[in-house]
Scaffold this motif. Sequence first.
Motif, PDB file in Angstrom:
ATOM      1  N   LEU A   1      19.276 -32.646  33.389  1.00 39.73           N
ATOM      2  CA  LEU A   1      18.618 -32.038  32.237  1.00 39.73           C
ATOM      3  C   LEU A   1      17.410 -33.993  32.097  1.00 39.73           C
ATOM      4  N   PHE A   2      16.738 -33.805  31.988  1.00 40.74           N
ATOM      5  CA  PHE A   2      16.080 -36.141  30.951  1.00 40.74           C
ATOM      6  C   PHE A   2      15.101 -35.735  31.065  1.00 40.74           C
ATOM      7  N   PHE A   3      14.872 -36.679  29.835  1.00 38.11           N
ATOM      8  CA  PHE A   3      13.813 -36.602  28.353  1.00 38.11           C
ATOM      9  C   PHE A   3      12.579 -37.858  29.403  1.00 38.11           C
ATOM     10  N   PRO A   4      11.410 -37.593  30.042  1.00 35.25           N
ATOM     11  CA  PRO A   4      10.778 -38.032  30.600  1.00 35.25           C
ATOM     12  C   PRO A   4       9.687 -38.881  30.532  1.00 35.25           C
ATOM     13  N   ILE A   5       9.744 -39.655  28.973  1.00 28.67           N
ATOM     14  CA  ILE A   5       8.727 -40.281  28.315  1.00 28.67           C
ATOM     15  C   ILE A   5       9.555 -41.860  28.535  1.00 28.67           C
ATOM     16  N   ASP A   6       8.395 -42.682  29.686  1.00 27.14           N
ATOM     17  CA  ASP A   6       9.045 -43.758  29.829  1.00 27.14           C
ATOM     18  C   ASP A   6       8.657 -44.663  29.980  1.00 27.14           C
ATOM     19  N   PRO A   7       8.238 -45.863  28.671  1.00 28.37           N
ATOM     20  CA  PRO A   7       7.399 -46.870  28.359  1.00 28.37           C
ATOM     21  C   PRO A   7       8.553 -48.126  29.254  1.00 28.37           C
ATOM     22  N   GLY A   8       7.990 -49.172  29.931  1.00 28.92           N
ATOM     23  CA  GLY A   8       8.358 -49.730  30.234  1.00 28.92           C
ATOM     24  C   GLY A   8       9.757 -50.439  29.804  1.00 28.92           C
ATOM     25  N   ALA A   9       9.750 -51.113  28.648  1.00 23.42           N
ATOM     26  CA  ALA A   9      10.890 -51.046  28.289  1.00 23.42           C
ATOM     27  C   ALA A   9      12.016 -49.694  27.626  1.00 23.42           C
TER      28      ALA A   9
ATOM     29  N   LYS B   1       4.236 -37.192  21.664  1.00 25.42           N
ATOM     30  CA  LYS B   1       3.465 -36.401  20.485  1.00 25.42           C
ATOM     31  C   LYS B   1       3.686 -34.939  21.033  1.00 25.42           C
ATOM     32  N   ASP B   2       3.874 -35.114  21.889  1.00 24.63           N
ATOM     33  CA  ASP B   2       4.211 -33.903  23.055  1.00 24.63           C
ATOM     34  C   ASP B   2       5.323 -33.280  23.151  1.00 24.63           C
ATOM     35  N   ASN B   3       5.982 -33.864  22.838  1.00 26.58           N
ATOM     36  CA  ASN B   3       7.242 -33.724  23.364  1.00 26.58           C
ATOM     37  C   ASN B   3       8.571 -34.063  22.084  1.00 26.58           C
ATOM     38  N   VAL B   4       8.486 -33.930  20.827  1.00 22.03           N
ATOM     39  CA  VAL B   4       9.015 -34.100  20.017  1.00 22.03           C
ATOM     40  C   VAL B   4       8.575 -33.259  18.843  1.00 22.03           C
ATOM     41  N   LEU B   5       9.490 -32.276  18.780  1.00 23.95           N
ATOM     42  CA  LEU B   5       9.420 -30.280  18.561  1.00 23.95           C
ATOM     43  C   LEU B   5       9.744 -30.703  16.726  1.00 23.95           C
ATOM     44  N   ALA B   6      10.225 -31.348  16.377  1.00 28.56           N
ATOM     45  CA  ALA B   6      10.435 -31.687  14.917  1.00 28.56           C
ATOM     46  C   ALA B   6      11.420 -33.031  14.663  1.00 28.56           C
ATOM     47  N   LEU B   7      11.223 -33.777  13.492  1.00 27.63           N
ATOM     48  CA  LEU B   7      11.352 -34.973  12.560  1.00 27.63           C
ATOM     49  C   LEU B   7      11.810 -34.625  11.571  1.00 27.63           C
ATOM     50  N   GLU B   8      12.914 -35.728  11.279  1.00 20.21           N
ATOM     51  CA  GLU B   8      13.864 -35.648  10.156  1.00 20.21           C
ATOM     52  C   GLU B   8      13.135 -37.192   9.380  1.00 20.21           C
ATOM     53  N   ALA B   9      12.935 -37.232   8.179  1.00 23.31           N
ATOM     54  CA  ALA B   9      12.969 -38.689   7.870  1.00 23.31           C
ATOM     55  C   ALA B   9      12.345 -39.034   6.610  1.00 23.31           C
ATOM     56  N   VAL B  10      13.074 -40.387   6.243  1.00 21.02           N
ATOM     57  CA  VAL B  10      12.953 -40.573   4.640  1.00 21.02           C
ATOM     58  C   VAL B  10      11.982 -41.252   3.888  1.00 21.02           C
ATOM     59  N   MET B  11      10.872 -40.650   3.281  1.00 20.85           N
ATOM     60  CA  MET B  11       9.798 -40.933   2.800  1.00 20.85           C
ATOM     61  C   MET B  11       9.444 -42.262   1.603  1.00 20.85           C
ATOM     62  N   ALA B  12       9.196 -42.732   1.272  1.00 17.89           N
ATOM     63  CA  ALA B  12       8.647 -44.501   0.494  1.00 17.89           C
ATOM     64  C   ALA B  12       8.897 -42.980  -1.022  1.00 17.89           C
ATOM     65  N   ASN B  13       9.354 -41.786  -1.635  1.00 19.29           N
ATOM     66  CA  ASN B  13       9.795 -42.151  -3.019  1.00 19.29           C
ATOM     67  C   ASN B  13      11.561 -41.984  -2.369  1.00 19.29           C
ATOM     68  N   GLY B  14      12.247 -41.612  -1.180  1.00 24.21           N
ATOM     69  CA  GLY B  14      13.761 -42.259  -1.488  1.00 24.21           C
ATOM     70  C   GLY B  14      13.444 -40.522  -0.747  1.00 24.21           C
ATOM     71  N   ASP B  15      12.548 -39.432  -0.767  1.00 25.60           N
ATOM     72  CA  ASP B  15      12.965 -37.788  -0.644  1.00 25.60           C
ATOM     73  C   ASP B  15      13.462 -37.787   1.088  1.00 25.60           C
ATOM     74  N   VAL B  16      14.154 -36.935   1.621  1.00 21.81           N
ATOM     75  CA  VAL B  16      14.346 -36.536   2.983  1.00 21.81           C
ATOM     76  C   VAL B  16      13.457 -35.488   2.922  1.00 21.81           C
ATOM     77  N   ILE B  17      12.591 -35.663   4.449  1.00 16.69           N
ATOM     78  CA  ILE B  17      11.507 -34.427   4.892  1.00 16.69           C
ATOM     79  C   ILE B  17      12.564 -34.239   6.313  1.00 16.69           C
ATOM     80  N   ARG B  18      12.294 -32.846   6.375  1.00 14.96           N
ATOM     81  CA  ARG B  18      12.593 -32.193   7.855  1.00 14.96           C
ATOM     82  C   ARG B  18      10.922 -31.743   8.402  1.00 14.96           C
ATOM     83  N   THR B  19      10.593 -31.565   9.414  1.00 15.81           N
ATOM     84  CA  THR B  19       8.798 -31.856   9.248  1.00 15.81           C
ATOM     85  C   THR B  19       8.940 -30.153  10.556  1.00 15.81           C
ATOM     86  N   ALA B  20       9.524 -29.461  10.953  1.00 15.24           N
ATOM     87  CA  ALA B  20      10.086 -28.454  11.084  1.00 15.24           C
ATOM     88  C   ALA B  20      11.189 -28.071  12.358  1.00 15.24           C
TER      89      ALA B  20
END
Length: 468
Positions: A137-145, A169-188
């Motif tokens: 398997l491989f992950f295809p997105i490859d910025p030069g750095a 944007k075409d290769n991210v299925l879901a994210l977990e993030a800490v929002m500005a109020n400190g809440d943790v969300i999962r997007t999908a």
Amino acid sequence: MAKVTELKRNEDGIATVLGVLKQQFGDRFQTGDAICEQHGHTTTWLKNQSPDGVVFASSRDEVQAIVDICATHKVPVIPYGTGTSLEGHVNAPAGGISVDVTQMDQILAVHSDDLSCVVQPGVTREQLNTHLRDQGLFFPIDPGANASLGGMSATNASGTNAVRYGTMKDNVLALEAVMANGDVIRTAQRAKKSSAGYDLTRLMVGSEGTLGLITEITLKLQGIPEAISSARCTFPTVDAACQTVMQVIQFGIPVARIELLDAIQVKACNAYSKLDLPEEPLLLLEFHGSEASVLEQAEMFGEIAQEHGGGGYTSTTSTEERNKLWQARHDAYWATLQLRPGAAGISTDVCVPISRLADCVNAARARLDEEGFVSPIVGHVGDGNFHCLLLIDEQNADEMARAGAFVSWLNELAISMDGTCTGEHGIGQGKMPYLAKELGQSTVDVMGAIKTALDPHGIMNPGKVIAV
């Protein structure tokens, strides 16, 4: 030349937060000048604006705790991955705390049957692909750095493979993030598609840390192709190379990569990477698929290239030869800097519809030559995306002013062609003046409303994307 924004500092809040973080994180919280300057570092012409302190977070819970502390005292929070962004994303115009996620570098799960994986934001693309290699398997997105996947998600990064595999944007299925109020969300969830509510995944991808701090990413993976072939072909002019690209894309040939290097860039790559390529406009390509399909794609490309004066067409399936060519392409930025030692590099990043590619590239080359700039052109032209890297003496006010005028002219030219001022680098600080010109002020106002709703005190990477 656009100038970075100077924002008002919350001196009392910053002083309090520095004390709390030092007590809570000990040696993993640093305030030394050198390390703070490093975390305000930007690889382009924008002024360095250092944070007041740097926390090396090791988990989601720690990121949440940092955001909670900063939110309580209304102190800015700036995410930091590898610091390779080009538009001032990691600068701290109002001071504050840089959250370094390089210690959050675990590959949490690989679901090979589903072609997906879950990673922490500090994992780099090279680290992930090394881990995946023995699973086919491989992950295809490859910025030069060798960028972090958190940073790549935050800026909607792209790269040489985008013509076939898309952008982040075409290769991210879901994210977990800490929002500005400190809440943790999962997007999908991990499913490949969903119609469940607002698409928060794509809202967060490309938000450049202005809405929340990414702490976990679920990514699509690809199977390593049965056969991979790289090819190169030189052309008498940049226009001929661009016309070839347009025809290849319009004919639907499924190239994985198609990159343009003009003669100046080829010269730089020859010197830096010890190559002996003809110093003429060059297309580098890669074909993925079965042995039969790769051969067919290469033959079809060769026929189109010949119609436009292409010569010296060669292809190879040798892994060593392929890697040597593509490493030279990824090193193009550093190779270019050697053309004028001591000069700063000012990188542009426009993208236009494929039908306008030749027009835009030709106009850029003519303007560069007219101004007398040392600047190659290189780009992911299968997407209509290309870069000029102007080499400028930062101490020469006239050069800087003329370079700024060129950048502005090129951004507006791309926008006038139904294109964009940024194909992959993001808005950050450097592109802020062009966002309303591209999308309209009403659209930017909607972005501002989202920002204000999710981050009412403006602590999440302030001074980037929009002025709120």
